[in-house]
Design a protein around this motif. Sequence first.
Motif, short mmCIF file in Angstrom:
data_model
loop_
_atom_site.label_atom_id
_atom_site.label_comp_id
_atom_site.label_asym_id
_atom_site.label_seq_id
_atom_site.Cartn_x
_atom_site.Cartn_y
_atom_site.Cartn_z
N HIS A 140 44.51 -23.80 -14.96
CA HIS A 140 45.29 -24.55 -14.48
C HIS A 140 46.18 -25.31 -15.49
N MET A 141 45.46 -25.20 -16.60
CA MET A 141 46.58 -26.03 -17.69
C MET A 141 47.46 -25.50 -18.46
N PHE A 142 46.04 -24.29 -19.03
CA PHE A 142 46.66 -23.33 -20.69
C PHE A 142 46.82 -22.03 -20.06
N VAL A 143 46.86 -21.97 -18.76
CA VAL A 143 46.90 -20.38 -18.71
C VAL A 143 48.00 -20.23 -17.52
N GLY A 144 48.94 -18.68 -17.81
CA GLY A 144 49.92 -18.73 -16.76
C GLY A 144 49.37 -18.09 -15.47
N LYS A 145 50.29 -18.35 -14.64
CA LYS A 145 50.12 -18.36 -13.00
C LYS A 145 49.27 -17.44 -12.95
N ALA A 146 49.93 -15.93 -13.01
CA ALA A 146 48.86 -14.63 -12.36
C ALA A 146 47.93 -14.89 -13.13
N ASN A 147 47.26 -15.30 -14.37
CA ASN A 147 46.12 -14.74 -14.63
C ASN A 147 45.23 -16.55 -14.79
N GLY A 148 46.20 -17.63 -14.38
CA GLY A 148 45.09 -18.46 -13.80
C GLY A 148 44.77 -18.20 -12.77
N ALA A 149 45.29 -17.66 -11.49
CA ALA A 149 44.46 -17.62 -10.01
C ALA A 149 43.71 -17.06 -10.43
N ARG A 150 43.62 -15.73 -11.23
CA ARG A 150 42.29 -15.03 -11.39
C ARG A 150 41.07 -15.75 -12.13
N ALA A 151 41.55 -16.09 -13.05
CA ALA A 151 41.07 -17.06 -14.00
C ALA A 151 39.37 -18.36 -13.60
N GLU A 152 40.25 -19.09 -12.46
CA GLU A 152 40.05 -20.18 -11.80
C GLU A 152 38.40 -19.87 -11.33
N PRO A 153 38.13 -19.01 -10.73
CA PRO A 153 37.37 -18.83 -9.91
C PRO A 153 35.67 -18.90 -11.66
N LEU A 154 35.81 -18.52 -11.91
CA LEU A 154 35.29 -18.20 -13.92
C LEU A 154 35.07 -20.00 -13.89
N PHE A 155 36.00 -21.08 -13.69
CA PHE A 155 35.82 -21.72 -13.92
C PHE A 155 35.52 -22.68 -13.92
N THR A 156 34.75 -22.74 -12.15
CA THR A 156 33.86 -23.86 -11.30
C THR A 156 32.94 -24.02 -11.91
N LEU A 157 32.51 -25.40 -11.85
CA LEU A 157 30.89 -26.28 -11.97
C LEU A 157 29.82 -25.15 -11.86
N ASP A 158 29.89 -24.85 -10.67
CA ASP A 158 28.98 -22.87 -10.94
C ASP A 158 28.60 -21.89 -11.36
N ALA A 159 30.03 -21.34 -11.85
CA ALA A 159 30.23 -20.14 -12.64
C ALA A 159 30.34 -21.30 -13.83
N LEU A 160 30.37 -21.93 -13.89
CA LEU A 160 30.66 -22.19 -15.87
C LEU A 160 29.07 -21.63 -16.25
N HIS A 161 27.97 -22.23 -15.47
CA HIS A 161 26.76 -21.90 -15.38
C HIS A 161 25.60 -20.80 -15.26
N GLU A 162 26.72 -20.08 -14.91
CA GLU A 162 25.98 -18.14 -13.94
C GLU A 162 25.79 -18.00 -15.68
N LYS A 163 24.71 -17.70 -16.00
CA LYS A 163 23.88 -16.94 -17.25
C LYS A 163 24.34 -18.00 -18.61
N ARG A 164 23.94 -19.36 -18.07
CA ARG A 164 24.96 -20.07 -19.38
C ARG A 164 24.60 -21.39 -19.40
N VAL A 165 24.15 -21.43 -20.56
CA VAL A 165 23.66 -23.06 -20.77
C VAL A 165 24.69 -23.52 -21.77
N TRP A 166 24.90 -24.99 -21.49
CA TRP A 166 26.35 -25.77 -22.57
C TRP A 166 24.91 -26.83 -22.92
N ASP A 167 25.49 -27.13 -24.06
CA ASP A 167 24.75 -28.20 -24.85
C ASP A 167 25.91 -29.30 -24.65
N LEU A 168 25.09 -30.34 -24.42
CA LEU A 168 25.70 -31.47 -23.74
C LEU A 168 25.70 -32.59 -24.38
N TYR A 169 27.32 -33.17 -24.79
CA TYR A 169 27.44 -34.97 -25.53
C TYR A 169 28.06 -35.84 -25.01
#
Length: 602
Positions: A140-169
């Motif tokens: 939303h903040m840093f991607v253009g309108k067209a690709n922002g709409a395409r990318a948003e589903p990959l940045f939900t909390l569930d999608a961000l953890h699909e086959k991925r781990v995060w080290d939180l601080y």
Amino acid sequence: MEDADFLARLRAITGDAAVWDGFDPTAWCSLQSEGEGSEAAAEATSAAEGQQDVGYASDDSADMILNLHKLTPAEKAANTRAGGSKLNKARQYAAGESAFSDQVAELEKIEWKETGYAMGDVADEGAIFVPFALVQNYPHMFVGKANGARAEPLFTLDALHEKRVWDLYYIHCPPDMNMKPVVLVPTYQFQHLLEVVNAKLETHLTIPPGRNEERFMMSFGIGNSPRPRFLGRSRSAQSFQNLIKAIPEPHPDDDDLSKATQLGLEGFRELLKRSHADRKRGKRSDRNRPKRIKAHQAWGRSVKRVQRYLGLRGRTAGDALGKLAALDLNMPTVDGPEGSVLFVAIDIEAWEQNQDLVTEVGIAMLDTAEIQDSPPREGGQNWFQHIRARHIRVKENSWAMNSRYVRGCADAFDFGESEFLPLSQITPLITDLIDNATTPAGAPRPVVLVFHESSSDIKYLRVLSYHVEAARNVVELVDTREMHQYMVRSNDAASLATVLSSVGIESYRHLHNAGNDAVYTLQAMVGVAVKKRGMSFQEKEKGKAKRHVPYSELKEKDGWTSNEDTDGGEPVGLTRGVHVGYWASEDVGSQDWADEGQSWDN
């Protein structure tokens, strides 16, 4: 994907079901493997595949399919080509299939090494982080309108953890900031996420350039300020939420803000301010627009006054408009330098691990009396020979060398011999050069202080107990960063190296040596003043500035346009406080403005 499902997907993407009436998905598939195609078809498919997304605009592969299915059979036959791999990618996108399944699979195999930390352990010194709030709001903040709409589903909390781990601080904020603890992740993990997203969407998303880059590459602990603490490894949306709820209370020792230096504390607070995600960019931009317009106008007036002090622009009588004539750079200036100004540029280097430890002071001076009869030549570079410089290394602190964030060049002064002086002599020396400057007749000499990004050097001067706002002879302060921003009409601050290159100065070297930087700051000031003077005359000749521009029109142009026949007015002085600039927010159209002593009006 079955043809019926494929057709339903196309209707959903375009939001217009009727336009696909009569479209035969099977026929379109056969189109991909027919014979040689024309150049027009190649361009159409290439356009749908090849555009790069850098945060502004992108293609929509469904549009390409839509255009192709409207062709008659004869037109399709004349507009096909062998292979059809690019059309396949368009169909894969429309069908929700990945065109890069192998690449994605390889990227998703990467596993991060265990940190070895327990909850509450302090992160390594120098570690680089990005706030998780910016990760989630990146489309939303840093991607253009067209690709922002395409990318948003990959940045939900569930999608961000699909086959991925995060080290939180996490890091706690000072109580007076009324902010929740900031959750951070290593920047390298976010960069890997972008690689996966780019492979899935065939985009080229990156960490934003300019000042926004700092928001994705935060380093804490400067000046004994707190460093992030390990929270845990998040493997799912649920584990992420559980960890957030389990953030410990502030640590009584290492989170004690009283241990931080003043500059360290200021930098720490600024990092925390820039960690939040603001999804209301339009309203925020509109709210700050009047301040932004005033800033642009102030920068423009400052450039004109510098031109007057150098003799590049004449003074007008009262409110009357003067005549902006062409400038012959191979002849001494017609008007001559105004006011016998002494330009003094100051650059200060401090130790990166303790910003209260000043290591170098660079001072460069340009006496305008010496350029009275000297032509500026191309880019004003003939005046560079009149710049005198000093490079002072603080004797007690000469052992402190920077290497982590910038490569220090304390031993590479290119404009004379470095001087080693005790700290006790630095402030008297600066005071004598500025406050006691006199003309040959003994009268006080008007001094214009020059900085590149003035706020940091002014703070360092305060560390040395020299307060610019109390200086006796200083008539105003000039910031080459702002001069350059006005010249190129940009809200993005540029580095000194970028400014030098923009005005044709390519021979610079050994930056981050305070003496060299002071000299190059003066060269940048002269270069911008000369180049902008030529641009102003060209604009006037084109009829863009032949009359007074009313404020309403200035407002519409965000303050970048001014009447080129005006002279910049009187110096703003320092009586209302020192202008310390602003911190850029998440996009060019939105700024966070410092509240400290703004002085905008002439």
